[in-house]
Motif scaffolding. Structure first.
Motif, PDB file in Angstrom:
ATOM      1  N   GLU A 180      -5.845   3.809   2.790  1.00  0.00           N
ATOM      2  CA  GLU A 180      -5.552   3.957   2.277  1.00  0.00           C
ATOM      3  C   GLU A 180      -4.579   3.827   1.469  1.00  0.00           C
ATOM      4  N   SER A 181      -4.911   4.933   0.508  1.00  0.00           N
ATOM      5  CA  SER A 181      -3.605   5.490   0.119  1.00  0.00           C
ATOM      6  C   SER A 181      -2.443   6.546   0.186  1.00  0.00           C
ATOM      7  N   GLY A 200      -0.932   5.246   3.111  1.00  0.00           N
ATOM      8  CA  GLY A 200       0.337   4.134   3.335  1.00  0.00           C
ATOM      9  C   GLY A 200       0.829   4.354   1.983  1.00  0.00           C
ATOM     10  N   TYR A 201       0.337   4.077   0.706  1.00  0.00           N
ATOM     11  CA  TYR A 201       0.779   3.601  -0.380  1.00  0.00           C
ATOM     12  C   TYR A 201       1.912   4.692  -0.857  1.00  0.00           C
ATOM     13  N   LEU A 202       0.971   6.692  -0.168  1.00  0.00           N
ATOM     14  CA  LEU A 202       2.014   7.176  -0.596  1.00  0.00           C
ATOM     15  C   LEU A 202       3.522   7.277   0.553  1.00  0.00           C
ATOM     16  N   ALA A 257       5.054   4.043   1.910  1.00  0.00           N
ATOM     17  CA  ALA A 257       5.694   3.335   1.094  1.00  0.00           C
ATOM     18  C   ALA A 257       6.542   3.967  -0.519  1.00  0.00           C
ATOM     19  N   ALA A 258       5.765   4.628  -0.772  1.00  0.00           N
ATOM     20  CA  ALA A 258       6.371   5.146  -2.907  1.00  0.00           C
ATOM     21  C   ALA A 258       7.475   5.793  -2.159  1.00  0.00           C
ATOM     22  N   TRP A 302      10.406   3.705  -0.633  1.00  0.00           N
ATOM     23  CA  TRP A 302      10.750   2.971  -2.166  1.00  0.00           C
ATOM     24  C   TRP A 302      11.363   3.944  -3.046  1.00  0.00           C
TER      25      TRP A 302
END
Length: 58
Positions: free
Chosen positions: A2-3, A5-7, A9-10, A13
């Motif tokens: 999950e982390s 995926g956040y990375l 996405a960050a 963006w």
């Protein structure tokens, strides 16, 4: 995972925001350059009107 995926996405963006900021900066720089170029051309044209072609400066 999950982390990860956040990375991703960050980073996505961040790239998007960076590209938008770059476009704004380039737009501002081009606008300022165009204004200076127009002023320089107008000043050169005024200088030409006061010194017609074919007339030597003495």
């Amino acid at each position: 995972m999950e982390s990860l995926g956040y990375l991703i996405a960050a980073v996505g963006w961040g790239v998007l925001v960076g590209a938008l900021l770059l476009c704004v900066a380039v737009g501002v720089a081009v606008t300022r350059w165009r204004r200076r170029a127009i002023v320089a051309l107008e000043e050169a044209e005024e200088g030409r009107k006061s010194h017609p072609r074919g007339v030597a400066d003495r």
